[in-house]
Design a protein around this motif. Structure first.
Motif, PDB file in Angstrom:
ATOM      1  N   PHE A 167       0.882  -1.175   0.000  1.00  0.00           N
ATOM      2  CA  PHE A 167       0.000   0.000   0.000  1.00  0.00           C
ATOM      3  C   PHE A 167       0.915   1.220   0.000  1.00  0.00           C
ATOM      4  O   PHE A 167       1.593   1.495   0.991  1.00  0.00           O
ATOM      5  CB  PHE A 167      -0.894  -0.008   1.233  1.00  0.00           C
ATOM      6  N   ASP A 168       0.962   1.932  -1.105  1.00  0.00           N
ATOM      7  CA  ASP A 168       1.815   3.119  -1.241  1.00  0.00           C
ATOM      8  C   ASP A 168       0.930   4.356  -1.187  1.00  0.00           C
ATOM      9  O   ASP A 168       0.172   4.632  -2.107  1.00  0.00           O
ATOM     10  CB  ASP A 168       2.584   3.065  -2.555  1.00  0.00           C
ATOM     11  N   THR A 194      -1.459 -12.697   4.784  1.00  0.00           N
ATOM     12  CA  THR A 194      -0.346 -12.966   5.683  1.00  0.00           C
ATOM     13  C   THR A 194       0.919 -12.198   5.310  1.00  0.00           C
ATOM     14  O   THR A 194       1.940 -12.362   5.982  1.00  0.00           O
ATOM     15  CB  THR A 194      -0.022 -14.467   5.707  1.00  0.00           C
ATOM     16  N   THR A 195       0.872 -11.376   4.286  1.00  0.00           N
ATOM     17  CA  THR A 195       1.999 -10.510   3.932  1.00  0.00           C
ATOM     18  C   THR A 195       1.446  -9.185   3.432  1.00  0.00           C
ATOM     19  O   THR A 195       0.548  -9.172   2.585  1.00  0.00           O
ATOM     20  CB  THR A 195       2.884 -11.130   2.837  1.00  0.00           C
ATOM     21  N   ALA A 196       1.979  -8.087   3.953  1.00  0.00           N
ATOM     22  CA  ALA A 196       1.545  -6.764   3.501  1.00  0.00           C
ATOM     23  C   ALA A 196       2.623  -5.749   3.835  1.00  0.00           C
ATOM     24  O   ALA A 196       3.377  -5.915   4.792  1.00  0.00           O
ATOM     25  CB  ALA A 196       0.218  -6.359   4.147  1.00  0.00           C
ATOM     26  N   ARG A 197       2.650  -4.698   3.035  1.00  0.00           N
ATOM     27  CA  ARG A 197       3.588  -3.595   3.265  1.00  0.00           C
ATOM     28  C   ARG A 197       2.826  -2.283   3.132  1.00  0.00           C
ATOM     29  O   ARG A 197       2.015  -2.133   2.209  1.00  0.00           O
ATOM     30  CB  ARG A 197       4.734  -3.662   2.250  1.00  0.00           C
ATOM     31  N   VAL A 198       3.123  -1.358   4.047  1.00  0.00           N
ATOM     32  CA  VAL A 198       2.476  -0.042   4.020  1.00  0.00           C
ATOM     33  C   VAL A 198       3.579   1.006   4.075  1.00  0.00           C
ATOM     34  O   VAL A 198       4.459   0.935   4.928  1.00  0.00           O
ATOM     35  CB  VAL A 198       1.507   0.148   5.209  1.00  0.00           C
ATOM     36  N   ARG A 199       3.520   1.975   3.167  1.00  0.00           N
ATOM     37  CA  ARG A 199       4.550   2.999   3.166  1.00  0.00           C
ATOM     38  C   ARG A 199       4.007   4.340   2.692  1.00  0.00           C
ATOM     39  O   ARG A 199       3.039   4.435   1.936  1.00  0.00           O
ATOM     40  CB  ARG A 199       5.732   2.587   2.271  1.00  0.00           C
ATOM     41  N   SER A 228       3.467 -10.943   8.025  1.00  0.00           N
ATOM     42  CA  SER A 228       4.805 -10.387   7.895  1.00  0.00           C
ATOM     43  C   SER A 228       4.746  -9.196   6.950  1.00  0.00           C
ATOM     44  O   SER A 228       3.812  -9.048   6.166  1.00  0.00           O
ATOM     45  CB  SER A 228       5.768 -11.443   7.334  1.00  0.00           C
ATOM     46  N   GLY A 229       5.797  -8.350   7.026  1.00  0.00           N
ATOM     47  CA  GLY A 229       5.824  -7.211   6.117  1.00  0.00           C
ATOM     48  C   GLY A 229       6.568  -6.040   6.706  1.00  0.00           C
ATOM     49  O   GLY A 229       7.513  -6.207   7.488  1.00  0.00           O
ATOM     50  N   GLU A 230       6.127  -4.853   6.362  1.00  0.00           N
ATOM     51  CA  GLU A 230       6.791  -3.648   6.845  1.00  0.00           C
ATOM     52  C   GLU A 230       5.826  -2.475   6.860  1.00  0.00           C
ATOM     53  O   GLU A 230       4.851  -2.437   6.100  1.00  0.00           O
ATOM     54  CB  GLU A 230       8.008  -3.317   5.974  1.00  0.00           C
ATOM     55  N   ILE A 231       6.126  -1.536   7.750  1.00  0.00           N
ATOM     56  CA  ILE A 231       5.431  -0.247   7.802  1.00  0.00           C
ATOM     57  C   ILE A 231       6.537   0.796   7.799  1.00  0.00           C
ATOM     58  O   ILE A 231       7.316   0.873   8.754  1.00  0.00           O
ATOM     59  CB  ILE A 231       4.537  -0.125   9.039  1.00  0.00           C
TER      60      ILE A 231
END
Length: 562
Positions: A167-168, A194-199, A228-231
């Motif tokens: 999610f950008d 089960t995997t996501a990224r937010v930035r 798992s992922g990142e913020i």
């Protein structure tokens, strides 16, 4: 042969000649028959979709040999991605992160056109299981693995990030508001799988009713749960209910959670975010997760009288690292006794419930903490809560800077409070009247550790060194501890000594260049019960450095000089 027969034969011969030359009997080119474009196969999966689900659509089209095909896709609602085309095949994905507009039947239409202008189309109906929007939905673009916010938007329901997507926010703002006749619940942005990224998104709220919620319905800004992922690089600003004076125990800026210990641990990076004035908590990591929380800024903008806020909280089995963050303003000045805010809070143990595992092997290093009631609070309790855990938790609290200018909390303030076992607390810089034991004796502390007994041993906190002759060693730190490995400040003089082949020319020093006066003793009566020194020797060989004094068991460690 008669004249009529000759004329017929001539016409026949001419006709054959014209046909052989590619013309009709009037000399015009023949009309070539081209079969129509035929859609041979369509694929739609799954059969129905809800918020954050990915719908995959594909078509295969037959065409005349040599004719090129171009595909276009459109939708009546939601977002359709960039098509992937190959020969007579085209496929896209479609999604909606929250809701679909009322009165719209969601469909996706594919149109294919060949190089001579023939075209055909196919429309896929979308079976939508999610809610209907009560306001204009947020607008996105969609490409492989990335969904990008196109503009600032307002939402009264959660935006769900599709499985394995980023999610950008592209630095746009998502504002949470109450739905008509109700109130906002849950996270503003969260994972679907089960995997996501937010930035690079800004999350805020405005005008939310002061209705307290619990568990999954609690207000959160960005949530990764069971994933798992990142913020990264995002801002959560003024995530509050009511007029900014709500006492509801919710309003978490960023949360990483996994309550199912049989799954995971899920690994999440929380990096370079800003959480400003969250109602209850800046960043939370809880459960079977492994996190790196690094270089974030969390400012509670305290003190306040209506709620005790925490900056970063790691609890109930979470593991990882809390590094290089700046946390400030978690201060409570209200009337309720024994209520305080912490810059960094570590929590776990059976005292808090049956399913409340301890946090172990967590590193808390290089953080800057200002004007929090307790800078770093290691609150791990078992049984009735009177004692720390019986098993070592081995948290490392090192190299942090903690300051508090005033004694503002009515009950308790400390730079570091440790209710754990065998945690390493070392090399932290503490300043300010709010953490000075002399400011309000019994209420303000630099470091308070719940020990199991008096100091009984000396222990080195630094490793053995391999040092060139004539060079100064790395930092050597020794600490006085109880039998469980908790620090205990100890009065008295502790002697430095060395034995072994390189000991004859070895000297101890207080400075890292080893140019100051030689040391022979150290003091362990300070709040972190530690002393730091350096050594050098001009002789090759090993040297065993020892610290001893009083009734404490001495510490010794062998070093090599080459």
């Amino acid at each position: 042969m008669s004249r009529a027969e000759v004329k017929h034969l001539s016409l026949l011969t001419l006709g054959l000649a014209l046909w052989a030359a590619g013309c009709d009997e009037h000399g015009a080119p023949p009309v070539t028959y081209r079969p129509p474009l035929v859609i041979e196969e369509t694929v739609q999966s799954p059969a129905s979709v809800g918020p954050g689900d990915i719908l995959r659509l594909a078509v295969t089209v037959s065409a005349t040999r040599g004719e090129s095909l171009s595909f276009s896709w459109s939708t009546t609602a939601g977002t359709v991605g960039t098509a992937v085309n190959e020969a007579g095949h085209s496929e896209v994905v479609w999604t909606s992160l929250s809701c679909l507009p009322p009165g719209v039947t969601p469909t996706v239409t594919m149109t294919v056109t060949d190089s001579v202008g023939r075209s055909t189309s196919h429309t896929f109906p979308v079976t939508w299981t999610g809610p209907t929007c009560t306001r204009a939905p947020c607008v996105f673009s969609l490409e492989d693995g990335r969904i990008a916010l196109a503009a600032d938007c307002t939402t009264d329901t959660t935006l769900l990030v599709p499985e394995d997507y980023t999610f950008d926010g592209e630095n746009h703002t998502v504002t949470a508001v109450d739905p008509p006749g109700g109130h906002f619940t849950g996270a503003v942005i969260r994972n679907r799988g089960t995997t996501a990224r937010v930035r690079d998104v800004i999350v805020t709220a405005t005008g939310l009713k002061n209705v307290c919620e619990f568990d999954a319905a609690r207000l959160r800004g960005i949530l990764l749960e069971g994933a798992s992922g990142e913020i990264v690089g995002s801002t959560v600003l003024d995530l509050q209910k009511g007029s900014g004076t709500s006492g509801c125990q919710e309003g978490f800026g960023i949360e990483v959670r996994n309550d199912d210990a049989s799954r995971g641990p899920f690994r999440v990076d929380v990096l370079r975010n800003h959480v400003i004035s969250a109602q209850k908590l800046g960043i939370l990591a809880v459960g079977a997760v492994e996190v790196t929380i690094s270089e974030n800024t969390v400012d509670a903008e305290g003190p306040v009288t209506h709620i005790a806020r925490n900056g970063i909280q790691v609890g109930f089995g979470a593991r990882g690292r809390v590094l290089g963050n700046t946390v400030s303003g978690n201060a409570y000045t209200g009337p309720t006794e024994n209520t305080l805010g912490a810059g960094i809070l570590v929590i776990g143990g059976s005292y808090f419930g049956d399913n409340s595992p301890l946090v172990t092997d967590l590193a808390i290093e290089g953080n800057t903490l200002a004007d929090n009631d307790v800078g770093i609070y290691l609150s791990q309790l078992e049984g009735s809560g009177a004692d720390g855990p019986s098993t070592p938790t081995r948290l490392r609290v090192a190299g942090n800077t903690l300051r508090n200018a005033a004694a503002s909390n009515p009950t308790y303030q400390a730079a570091i409070a440790d209710y754990g076992t065998a945690n390493v607390i070392t090399s932290n810089v503490i300043s300010g009247a709010g953490y000075d034991p002399a400011t309000v004796p019994g209420r303000t502390f630099a470091v308070e550790v719940v020990a199991v007994g008096p100091a009984s041993v000396l222990a080195f906190l630094t490793p053995a060194y391999d040092v060139a002759t004539g060079a100064c060693s790395g930092k050597v730190t020794v600490q006085s501890q109880d039998t469980a490995g908790n620090l205990v400040p100890t009065a008295g003089t502790f002697s430095l000594a060395a034995t072994g082949p390189a000991a004859s020319s070895l000297t101890f020093h207080a400075d890292p260049a080893c140019t100051g006066s030689a040391l022979s003793t150290v003091d362990l009566s300070n709040p972190q019960a530690e002393a730091t020194f350096y050594f050098k020797s001009s002789t090759v060989g090993t040297a065993t450095v020892a610290v001893s004094g009083g009734t404490l068991s001495p510490a010794s460690r062998s070093h090599t000089l080459h």
